[in-house]
Design a protein around this motif. Structure first.
Motif, PDB file in Angstrom:
ATOM      1  N   LYS A 182      10.524 -11.007 -32.917  1.00 11.64           N
ATOM      2  CA  LYS A 182      11.322 -10.503 -31.803  1.00 11.64           C
ATOM      3  C   LYS A 182      11.742  -9.062 -32.105  1.00 11.64           C
ATOM      4  O   LYS A 182      11.977  -8.705 -33.261  1.00 11.64           O
ATOM      5  CB  LYS A 182      12.561 -11.373 -31.577  1.00 11.64           C
ATOM      6  CG  LYS A 182      12.254 -12.789 -31.105  1.00 11.64           C
ATOM      7  CD  LYS A 182      13.540 -13.547 -30.764  1.00 11.64           C
ATOM      8  CE  LYS A 182      13.244 -14.961 -30.279  1.00 11.64           C
ATOM      9  NZ  LYS A 182      14.483 -15.665 -29.860  1.00 11.64           N
TER      10      LYS A 182
ATOM     11  N   CYS B 255      13.064  -4.982 -22.073  1.00 12.13           N
ATOM     12  CA  CYS B 255      12.559  -6.244 -22.632  1.00 12.13           C
ATOM     13  C   CYS B 255      12.722  -7.384 -21.630  1.00 12.13           C
ATOM     14  O   CYS B 255      11.828  -8.221 -21.470  1.00 12.13           O
ATOM     15  CB  CYS B 255      13.276  -6.578 -23.931  1.00 12.13           C
ATOM     16  SG  CYS B 255      12.835  -5.514 -25.325  1.00 12.13           S
ATOM     17  N   ALA B 256      13.865  -7.412 -20.961  1.00 11.99           N
ATOM     18  CA  ALA B 256      14.117  -8.478 -19.987  1.00 11.99           C
ATOM     19  C   ALA B 256      13.112  -8.391 -18.835  1.00 11.99           C
ATOM     20  O   ALA B 256      12.577  -9.412 -18.386  1.00 11.99           O
ATOM     21  CB  ALA B 256      15.540  -8.372 -19.463  1.00 11.99           C
ATOM     22  N   ARG B 257      12.843  -7.175 -18.356  1.00 14.97           N
ATOM     23  CA  ARG B 257      11.908  -6.991 -17.238  1.00 14.97           C
ATOM     24  C   ARG B 257      10.482  -7.340 -17.619  1.00 14.97           C
ATOM     25  O   ARG B 257       9.722  -7.878 -16.823  1.00 14.97           O
ATOM     26  CB  ARG B 257      11.939  -5.532 -16.748  1.00 14.97           C
ATOM     27  CG  ARG B 257      13.152  -5.125 -15.969  1.00 14.97           C
ATOM     28  CD  ARG B 257      12.919  -3.825 -15.213  1.00 14.97           C
ATOM     29  NE  ARG B 257      12.363  -2.764 -16.035  1.00 14.97           N
ATOM     30  CZ  ARG B 257      13.098  -1.901 -16.743  1.00 14.97           C
ATOM     31  NH1 ARG B 257      14.420  -2.007 -16.739  1.00 14.97           N
ATOM     32  NH2 ARG B 257      12.520  -0.952 -17.452  1.00 14.97           N
ATOM     33  N   GLU B 258      10.091  -6.980 -18.840  1.00 12.34           N
ATOM     34  CA  GLU B 258       8.681  -7.106 -19.246  1.00 12.34           C
ATOM     35  C   GLU B 258       8.396  -8.355 -20.064  1.00 12.34           C
ATOM     36  O   GLU B 258       7.298  -8.509 -20.582  1.00 12.34           O
ATOM     37  CB  GLU B 258       8.274  -5.855 -20.055  1.00 12.34           C
ATOM     38  CG  GLU B 258       8.522  -4.528 -19.351  1.00 12.34           C
ATOM     39  CD  GLU B 258       7.796  -4.412 -18.023  1.00 12.34           C
ATOM     40  OE1 GLU B 258       6.650  -4.909 -17.924  1.00 12.34           O
ATOM     41  OE2 GLU B 258       8.365  -3.823 -17.081  1.00 12.34           O
ATOM     42  N   ASP B 259       9.394  -9.227 -20.190  1.00 12.81           N
ATOM     43  CA  ASP B 259       9.243 -10.470 -20.950  1.00 12.81           C
ATOM     44  C   ASP B 259       8.845 -10.202 -22.400  1.00 12.81           C
ATOM     45  O   ASP B 259       7.982 -10.868 -22.975  1.00 12.81           O
ATOM     46  CB  ASP B 259       8.212 -11.386 -20.278  1.00 12.81           C
ATOM     47  CG  ASP B 259       8.318 -12.828 -20.779  1.00 12.81           C
ATOM     48  OD1 ASP B 259       9.406 -13.224 -21.214  1.00 12.81           O
ATOM     49  OD2 ASP B 259       7.286 -13.540 -20.759  1.00 12.81           O
TER      50      ASP B 259
ATOM     51  N   PRO C  87       9.877 -10.398 -26.236  1.00  9.83           N
ATOM     52  CA  PRO C  87      10.825 -11.232 -26.987  1.00  9.83           C
ATOM     53  C   PRO C  87      11.870 -10.411 -27.745  1.00  9.83           C
ATOM     54  O   PRO C  87      11.531  -9.491 -28.488  1.00  9.83           O
ATOM     55  CB  PRO C  87       9.935 -12.018 -27.956  1.00  9.83           C
ATOM     56  CG  PRO C  87       8.627 -11.284 -28.005  1.00  9.83           C
ATOM     57  CD  PRO C  87       8.487 -10.574 -26.703  1.00  9.83           C
TER      58      PRO C  87
ATOM     59  N   ARG D  41       2.417  -8.525 -27.556  1.00  8.23           N
ATOM     60  CA  ARG D  41       3.589  -9.005 -26.821  1.00  8.23           C
ATOM     61  C   ARG D  41       4.738  -8.000 -26.759  1.00  8.23           C
ATOM     62  O   ARG D  41       5.632  -8.135 -25.917  1.00  8.23           O
ATOM     63  CB  ARG D  41       4.104 -10.309 -27.448  1.00  8.23           C
ATOM     64  CG  ARG D  41       3.102 -11.453 -27.401  1.00  8.23           C
ATOM     65  CD  ARG D  41       3.783 -12.775 -27.686  1.00  8.23           C
ATOM     66  NE  ARG D  41       4.803 -13.078 -26.681  1.00  8.23           N
ATOM     67  CZ  ARG D  41       5.833 -13.901 -26.894  1.00  8.23           C
ATOM     68  NH1 ARG D  41       5.980 -14.477 -28.079  1.00  8.23           N
ATOM     69  NH2 ARG D  41       6.713 -14.141 -25.935  1.00  8.23           N
TER      70      ARG D  41
END
Length: 425
Positions: free
Chosen positions: A279, A110-114, A116, A247
């Motif tokens: 999210k 999630c952090a790498r691919e933005d 939420p 997203r």
């Protein structure tokens, strides 16, 4: 086509019921199955930990398609072994099932691919985890990184509860699953389960549901594997579904394929509808339980055809999109006394007139011709209605027609939506 279904719970009974209706299904086997599944499949004993034995059974019985219900065999690589033997499988390979096998892996993705999600930290050292706690505030979410049978998540309301959770996990409370922990900020909002089917490249939505995790009425008591669910979740609008696909789900599919982990199977995304938008809480690599039961009640079409398309590279590009009815489905879990602690096994069960409701067996066995409880969650009493209120009434009428003196259930499944239907918003 001969098909083998892996699993023994309510989820697998719901799948077996739908699979057995498919014109594509010549013979359905289930391992290990349960007394309910035995009504629509031939239950067989196979050592599921012995992947060679599963492949040998498929060869002997002419099984061309295996559908894996629970997560553990997928994380352990059953899909890899069967595909290597030339057998089609619904469910991801081990390197893609890590989406459920490691909560930390998902957070990093999630952090790498933005994508939420909640703020988090990963720790494999107890002292470092305890030192990191204060920056997350309270309440705080503590998760065992690995598979913990749906019980490795603790929402700590106080610092002492949070510290105790970390001590418990690093102390072996969840076995190897707790060798690493994930600390997360607590998200506020309404929780929704969302499902999508992927062939590794293409992905299509497969409906929403709302689960009820707490054991007691009014969402009180400890978390469980789920005490009931309804589908669809009206709070999860068409616009929110489109946002989640764009997203969260599609970026995950692209990233997994790019990283050599193409994901074939069902995405089960636990979502929090926060004031900032939806999210991701976590991913599961199989249908939810009891969410699968309500989804299968609404599904219209050939389930074998759909799942086979997902098991074929690019197959969903040619398949009809999943079609679910506009009706509401609601399921009530009847559990054995003592659940989610040590359940009381062996209690007798008898059905009277359950009307139009469908009873999916989750933890049952036959003992001298008598149906008995053989697990924590025992039955899923499931009904359809034009509204959640109507589906709820039918389900509880059926619950009241079941003689299960050593069992219990929540009496408020669907309460949020019933309240909204009464007030009109």
């Amino acid at each position: 086509m001969n098909i083998l279904l892996i699993g023994s719970g309510g989820r697998e009974h719901a799948l077996a019921w739908r699979l057995s209706q498919s014109p594509s299904c010549e013979k359905l086997f289930a391992s290990p199955g349960n007394p309910g599944i035995a009504e629509c499949a031939e239950c067989v004993a196979i050592d599921l930990a012995d992947h060679g034995a599963v492949a040998a059974f498929c060869a002997e019985k002419g099984v061309g398609f295996v559908i894996v219900g629970p997560e553990a065999p997928l994380v352990e690589g059953l899909g890899d072994s069967l595909r290597a033997a030339g057998i089609k499988v619904f469910g991801p390979n081990a390197n893609a099932a890590i989406l459920e096998g490691s909560k930390g892996f998902v957070k990093d993705l999630c952090a790498r691919e933005d994508i939420p999600t909640a703020a988090y930290a990963r720790h494999n050292d107890k002292a470092a985890a305890l030192a990191d706690l204060p920056r997350f505030g309270l309440p705080v979410v503590i998760k065992a990184d690995g598979l913990a049978a749906g019980k490795g998540v603790i929402i700590a309301e106080t610092e002492s509860e949070a510290r105790e959770a970390i001590e418990h996990m690093f102390g072996g409370g969840f076995g190897d699953a707790g060798a690493e922990v994930v600390i997360e900020e607590f998200m506020t909002g309404e929780e929704v389960s969302f499902f999508a089917i992927s062939d590794g490249t293409n992905v299509v939505p497969f409906g929403s549901a709302q689960d009820h995790k707490r054991v007691g009425d009014g969402d009180t008591g400890p978390n469980t594997g789920g005490m009931g669910a309804y589908s669809p979740a009206p709070v999860f609008t068409t616009a929110l579904e489109a946002e989640v696909m764009e997203r969260i789900i599609q970026p995950t599919v692209r990233a997994m394929a790019r990283d050599g982990r193409p994901y074939s199977g069902v995405f089960f995304a636990g979502l929090m509808l926060t004031p900032q938008g939806p999210k991701l809480i976590e991913y599961n690599c199989r249908f939810g339980d009891p969410e699968c039961q309500v989804l299968m009640m609404r599904f219209q079409g050939d389930l074998v055809e759909l799942l086979l398309a997902a098991a074929t590279d690019g197959g969903l590009s040619k398949a009809a999109r999943p079609n679910l009815s506009d009706d509401y489905a609601l399921t009530v879990v009847m559990a054995a006394n003592g659940y989610p602690g040590t359940p009381e096994k062996g209690g007798t069960i008898a059905f009277k007139n359950v009307g139009a409701a469908r009873i999916f067996h989750a933890g049952t066995a036959m003992n001298d011709g008598q149906l008995v409880a053989n697990g924590g969650r025992v039955l899923n009493v499931t009904a359809i209605g034009a509204t959640v209120t109507e589906a709820q009434a039918s389900a509880y009428a059926a619950v009241d027609a079941i003689d299960f003196p050593t069992g219990f259930c929540r009496r408020d499944i669907g309460w949020r939506e019933v309240a909204r239907e009464k007030t009109g918003h």
